[in-house]
Design a protein around this motif. Structure first.
Motif, PDB file in Angstrom:
ATOM      1  N   UNK A  33       4.454 -22.239  40.961  1.00 29.23           N
ATOM      2  CA  UNK A  33       4.161 -21.725  39.629  1.00 29.23           C
ATOM      3  C   UNK A  33       3.199 -20.541  39.759  1.00 29.23           C
ATOM      4  N   UNK A  34       3.739 -19.365  40.123  1.00 28.34           N
ATOM      5  CA  UNK A  34       2.902 -18.185  40.342  1.00 28.34           C
ATOM      6  C   UNK A  34       2.283 -17.670  39.051  1.00 28.34           C
ATOM      7  N   UNK A  35       2.889 -17.952  37.914  1.00 34.25           N
ATOM      8  CA  UNK A  35       2.331 -17.495  36.639  1.00 34.25           C
ATOM      9  C   UNK A  35       0.973 -18.148  36.368  1.00 34.25           C
ATOM     10  N   UNK A  36       0.749 -19.328  36.934  1.00 35.45           N
ATOM     11  CA  UNK A  36      -0.524 -20.018  36.753  1.00 35.45           C
ATOM     12  C   UNK A  36      -1.675 -19.249  37.396  1.00 35.45           C
ATOM     13  N   UNK A  37      -1.391 -18.545  38.505  1.00 33.11           N
ATOM     14  CA  UNK A  37      -2.438 -17.825  39.230  1.00 33.11           C
ATOM     15  C   UNK A  37      -2.846 -16.512  38.582  1.00 33.11           C
ATOM     16  N   UNK A  38      -2.065 -16.010  37.643  1.00 29.24           N
ATOM     17  CA  UNK A  38      -2.296 -14.673  37.097  1.00 29.24           C
ATOM     18  C   UNK A  38      -3.683 -14.492  36.498  1.00 29.24           C
ATOM     19  N   UNK A  39      -4.182 -15.466  35.784  1.00 26.15           N
ATOM     20  CA  UNK A  39      -5.480 -15.302  35.116  1.00 26.15           C
ATOM     21  C   UNK A  39      -6.540 -16.252  35.677  1.00 26.15           C
ATOM     22  N   UNK A  40      -6.459 -16.570  36.946  1.00 21.04           N
ATOM     23  CA  UNK A  40      -7.412 -17.494  37.565  1.00 21.04           C
ATOM     24  C   UNK A  40      -8.414 -16.793  38.476  1.00 21.04           C
ATOM     25  N   UNK A  41      -8.588 -15.463  38.340  1.00 20.15           N
ATOM     26  CA  UNK A  41      -9.542 -14.731  39.171  1.00 20.15           C
ATOM     27  C   UNK A  41     -10.952 -15.273  39.022  1.00 20.15           C
ATOM     28  N   UNK A  42     -11.380 -15.520  37.789  1.00 19.70           N
ATOM     29  CA  UNK A  42     -12.745 -15.987  37.567  1.00 19.70           C
ATOM     30  C   UNK A  42     -12.971 -17.364  38.182  1.00 19.70           C
ATOM     31  N   UNK A  43     -12.022 -18.277  38.018  1.00 25.08           N
ATOM     32  CA  UNK A  43     -12.147 -19.616  38.596  1.00 25.08           C
ATOM     33  C   UNK A  43     -12.225 -19.545  40.109  1.00 25.08           C
ATOM     34  N   UNK A  71      -3.732 -12.761  46.624  1.00 32.76           N
ATOM     35  CA  UNK A  71      -2.733 -11.976  47.360  1.00 32.76           C
ATOM     36  C   UNK A  71      -2.217 -12.748  48.570  1.00 32.76           C
ATOM     37  N   UNK A  72      -3.115 -13.423  49.278  1.00 34.61           N
ATOM     38  CA  UNK A  72      -2.707 -14.185  50.452  1.00 34.61           C
ATOM     39  C   UNK A  72      -1.839 -15.373  50.066  1.00 34.61           C
ATOM     40  N   UNK A  73      -2.193 -16.055  48.995  1.00 32.80           N
ATOM     41  CA  UNK A  73      -1.383 -17.193  48.545  1.00 32.80           C
ATOM     42  C   UNK A  73       0.002 -16.712  48.121  1.00 32.80           C
ATOM     43  N   UNK A  74       0.066 -15.613  47.371  1.00 35.26           N
ATOM     44  CA  UNK A  74       1.351 -15.131  46.865  1.00 35.26           C
ATOM     45  C   UNK A  74       2.247 -14.576  47.962  1.00 35.26           C
ATOM     46  N   UNK A  75       1.674 -13.850  48.908  1.00 36.67           N
ATOM     47  CA  UNK A  75       2.497 -13.080  49.842  1.00 36.67           C
ATOM     48  C   UNK A  75       2.509 -13.582  51.276  1.00 36.67           C
ATOM     49  N   UNK A  76       1.476 -14.286  51.718  1.00 40.60           N
ATOM     50  CA  UNK A  76       1.380 -14.601  53.142  1.00 40.60           C
ATOM     51  C   UNK A  76       1.346 -16.091  53.456  1.00 40.60           C
ATOM     52  N   UNK A  77       1.518 -16.936  52.478  1.00 40.68           N
ATOM     53  CA  UNK A  77       1.460 -18.376  52.716  1.00 40.68           C
ATOM     54  C   UNK A  77       2.839 -18.995  52.600  1.00 40.68           C
ATOM     55  N   UNK A  78       3.007 -20.117  53.294  1.00 47.31           N
ATOM     56  CA  UNK A  78       4.280 -20.830  53.197  1.00 47.31           C
ATOM     57  C   UNK A  78       4.343 -21.580  51.869  1.00 47.31           C
ATOM     58  N   UNK A  79       5.515 -22.043  51.516  1.00 45.62           N
ATOM     59  CA  UNK A  79       5.743 -22.679  50.214  1.00 45.62           C
ATOM     60  C   UNK A  79       4.888 -23.924  50.027  1.00 45.62           C
ATOM     61  N   UNK A  80       4.720 -24.711  51.085  1.00 39.90           N
ATOM     62  CA  UNK A  80       3.899 -25.913  50.976  1.00 39.90           C
ATOM     63  C   UNK A  80       2.445 -25.584  50.640  1.00 39.90           C
TER      64      UNK A  80
END
Length: 190
Positions: A33-43, A71-80
């Motif tokens: 659920x990548x949409x969840x990460x969009x506004x979680x910068x502050x957290x 960026x690392x979670x979205x682009x450089x991490x495996x699905x798990x």
């Protein structure tokens, strides 16, 4: 007659175990659920600041580590790892609201530290070869990924490299064993 009941019971139990394993694997390897990460910068900045706080050197929040982590979670991490991280953020938010009656960002520093210690204690993975295999198959746990990416993001940021660590742009000579003076920061370059 008893043999038929026993075989039927074993078949039902085996089917239940296989069904649960299939559901768990589907949930783990489904599209994150990548949409969840969009506004979680502050957290994420608040979480990283607990790991590397501001002292006489800048902390993780000043280095803006959250951009690197996302960026690392979205682009450089495996699905798990992606699913574990997003699920961990959701669990952290729910746990904080249930037990502290406020969002993580609004908690005081001691509560934030307690919350992270709780998640650290619950996300301990196996050690040794079994731990490596488990991490390879199921991905890093939420806290393990958060801690690793916070450290990497801080040490590779300009703020962390120049102000948080000792920075030598061009070393003049190779010194295989070099002593550190009292009060000197760690080295950035190897």
């Amino acid at each position: 007659m008893k043999r038929r009941k026993a075989l039927f019971g074993i078949a039902i139990l085996g089917g239940g175990v296989i069904s649960y394993s299939g559901y768990s694997a589907f949930k783990l390897f489904s599209l994150p659920d990548f949409a969840f990460l969009e506004n979680k910068n502050n957290l994420i900045n608040q979480l990283a600041e607990i790991i590397i706080p501001t002292t006489d050197t800048p902390g993780a929040k000043e280095a803006n580590v959250s951009d690197f982590i996302i960026h690392t979670i979205l682009n450089n991490s495996d699905t798990g790892t992606q699913n574990n991280f997003i699920r961990g953020l959701k669990e952290l938010s729910n746990y904080t609201i249930e037990n502290y009656k406020c969002d993580f960002e609004n908690c005081d520093e001691s509560s934030k530290t307690e919350i992270l210690r709780y998640f650290e204690k619950n996300s301990r993975s196996y050690s040794g070869l079994i731990g490596k295999i488990y991490t390879k198959v199921f991905g890093k746990s939420f806290f393990e990924a958060l801690k690793e990416y916070t450290t990497i993001g801080y040490c590779t940021s300009e703020v962390g490299a120049k102000l948080g660590l000792e920075y030598v742009h061009i070393p003049t000579r190779y010194s295989g064993c070099h002593s550190i003076d009292a009060g000197q920061k760690c080295w950035v370059t190897k």
